[in-house]
Design a protein around this motif. Structure first.
Motif, short mmCIF file in Angstrom:
data_model
loop_
_atom_site.label_atom_id
_atom_site.label_comp_id
_atom_site.label_asym_id
_atom_site.label_seq_id
_atom_site.Cartn_x
_atom_site.Cartn_y
_atom_site.Cartn_z
N ARG A 1 10.47 -24.29 4.66
CA ARG A 1 9.22 -24.25 3.89
C ARG A 1 8.92 -22.80 3.47
NH1 ARG A 1 4.27 -22.88 4.26
NH2 ARG A 1 4.50 -22.01 6.35
N GLN A 2 9.10 -21.86 4.42
CA GLN A 2 8.79 -20.47 4.11
C GLN A 2 9.68 -19.89 3.02
OE1 GLN A 2 8.04 -17.57 7.19
NE2 GLN A 2 7.68 -19.17 8.70
N LEU B 1 9.33 -12.16 8.95
CA LEU B 1 8.83 -13.08 7.93
C LEU B 1 7.32 -13.25 7.94
CD1 LEU B 1 11.54 -15.85 8.27
CD2 LEU B 1 11.35 -14.07 6.54
N SER B 2 6.67 -12.71 8.92
CA SER B 2 5.23 -12.91 9.01
C SER B 2 4.49 -11.58 8.95
CB SER B 2 4.88 -13.64 10.31
OG SER B 2 5.59 -14.85 10.38
N GLU C 1 10.24 -25.44 9.30
CA GLU C 1 9.23 -24.44 8.97
C GLU C 1 9.87 -23.29 8.17
OE1 GLU C 1 6.19 -24.19 8.89
OE2 GLU C 1 5.91 -22.03 8.57
N LEU C 2 11.09 -22.88 8.55
CA LEU C 2 11.75 -21.81 7.81
C LEU C 2 12.15 -22.27 6.41
CD1 LEU C 2 13.82 -20.22 10.68
CD2 LEU C 2 12.08 -19.07 9.31
#
Lengths: 243, 122
Positions: free
Chosen positions: A33-34, A78-79, A30-31
């Motif tokens: 991808r981010q 990050l969010s 997931e990281l």
């Protein structure tokens, strides 16, 4: 430096490396991808036995250690949709440390609300110091008008000077603020906020982002005083703002 | 102290067991040593620089802080001058100060288990 795009390119070359130490491969994926749209290499180190969900280690382009923190905290950084910077003050997360941590890491797809939040970090430094010069690129007259009240207060603040840049014609007046009207493409394309820190170079900081799609920004912030000085020198020599 | 357990083997069949229990427990009370041992379970061959980053990161994670370059340098110094020589002395790893490499040699599974590492069927 011959353009604002040159500054963005320079940061792009300072590629960072992120090591995700976790037993959970899905977290690392997931990281990855981010960070796909940022100039960061993401590597997964599978580890067992550490507190879940694990931690992240950031290294600079030279491979040297730049910082580390738990993945729980990293998620908060990050969010911004879940934890916008202006709400971080109400959490246990130290906002300024988080901004330091991600300094000169490119961000992608910030919307105007997130850009304003990041801008406030820099404006607050200038406000607290009450001295020096703030250089702000608003792109359009409408954006400047939205912030007119804020900048009128800046103009009244002690020895703080403000120079504003827009790519539109300007017939208004905000205190004694110097407004540069320029048809240069970069003034219409880039959102920037640079503070020279007055006599205290440690206080200088800057934010620069290109609007790649309407309302979608790609850029970085920095506390590198030499880099900020170079950006300001470029603006001074190119646009002669006389704040 | 003459407590029998001080000189008794902690575990059978490993290099560390020949050392006094107090010495081993004292070492495991050190967070830097624990982080090192836990990491070596996943990465039996590593370097001083990588271990210093792991130790600083693990501490930051536990304390919900952000590790800086200063924290990294402190971890590196502690590893080099204290933790790694002691672990080497106990026979749990081999530390080569000249090139900064570290190899796990003989860490008993029971120590991993005590530190919360799921050793599975190993």
């Amino acid at each position: 430096m011959n353009s604002l795009a040159d500054a963005l390119e320079r940061v792009e070359k300072r590629r960072k490396h992120l090591e995700i130490c976790t037993a959970d491969a899905a977290v690392a994926t997931e990281l990855q991808r981010q960070f796909a749209t940022r100039n960061v290499d993401v590597e997964h180190t599978p580890v067992a036995g550490f507190d879940e969900p694990g931690f992240a280690i950031v290294r600079g382009a030279d491979g040297g250690f730049a910082g580390a923190l738990g993945l729980d905290q990293f998620g908060a950084v990050l969010s911004p949709e879940r934890h916008p910077p202006w709400e971080l003050g109400t959490t246990d997360v130290d906002t300024s440390s988080l901004f330091d941590f991600l300094e000169q890491t490119l961000f992608a797809s910030y919307d105007r609300r997130q850009m304003i939040a990041a801008t406030r970090e820099i404006e607050e430094r200038a406000w607290r110091l009450g001295d020096g010069t703030l250089y702000v690129g608003f792109q359009r007259e409408s954006a400047l008008l939205e912030q007119a009240d804020v900048y009128e207060r800046f103009d009244d603040r002690d020895d703080l000077a403000v120079a504003v840049f827009i790519a539109d014609e300007w017939s208004g007046q905000i205190g004694d603020i110097s407004v540069v009207e320029s048809q240069a493409a970069e003034i219409g394309q880039f959102w920037f906020v640079l503070f020279d820190g007055a006599e205290n170079r440690d206080q200088s900081c800057g934010l620069l982002a290109a609007e790649r799609r309407p309302g979608e920004y790609y850029g970085f912030w920095t506390y590198d005083s030499e880099f900020v000085s170079e950006l300001i020198a470029y603006l001074e020599s190119t646009y002669d703002p006389n704040p | 102290m003459d407590d029998w357990s001080n000189d008794a083997p902690l575990l059978d069949g490993a290099a560390a067991i020949d050392r006094p229990v107090d010495e081993l427990l004292q070492l495991l009370a050190d967070r830097c040593a624990r982080s090192t041992i836990v990491y070596l379970f996943s990465e039996p061959e590593t370097t001083l620089e990588q271990l210093a980053a792991i130790v600083a990161a693990d501490h930051a994670s536990e304390t919900e802080t952000i590790a800086t370059e200063i924290d990294y340098e402190l971890a590196r110094t502690q590893l080099y001058h204290s933790t790694l020589p002691r672990l080497d002395d106990l026979g749990l790893l081999a530390f080569h100060p000249s090139d900064g490499t570290i190899s796990e040699t003989d860490i008993p599974l029971a120590i991993y288990a005590v530190l919360g590492v799921d050793c599975g069927d190993e």
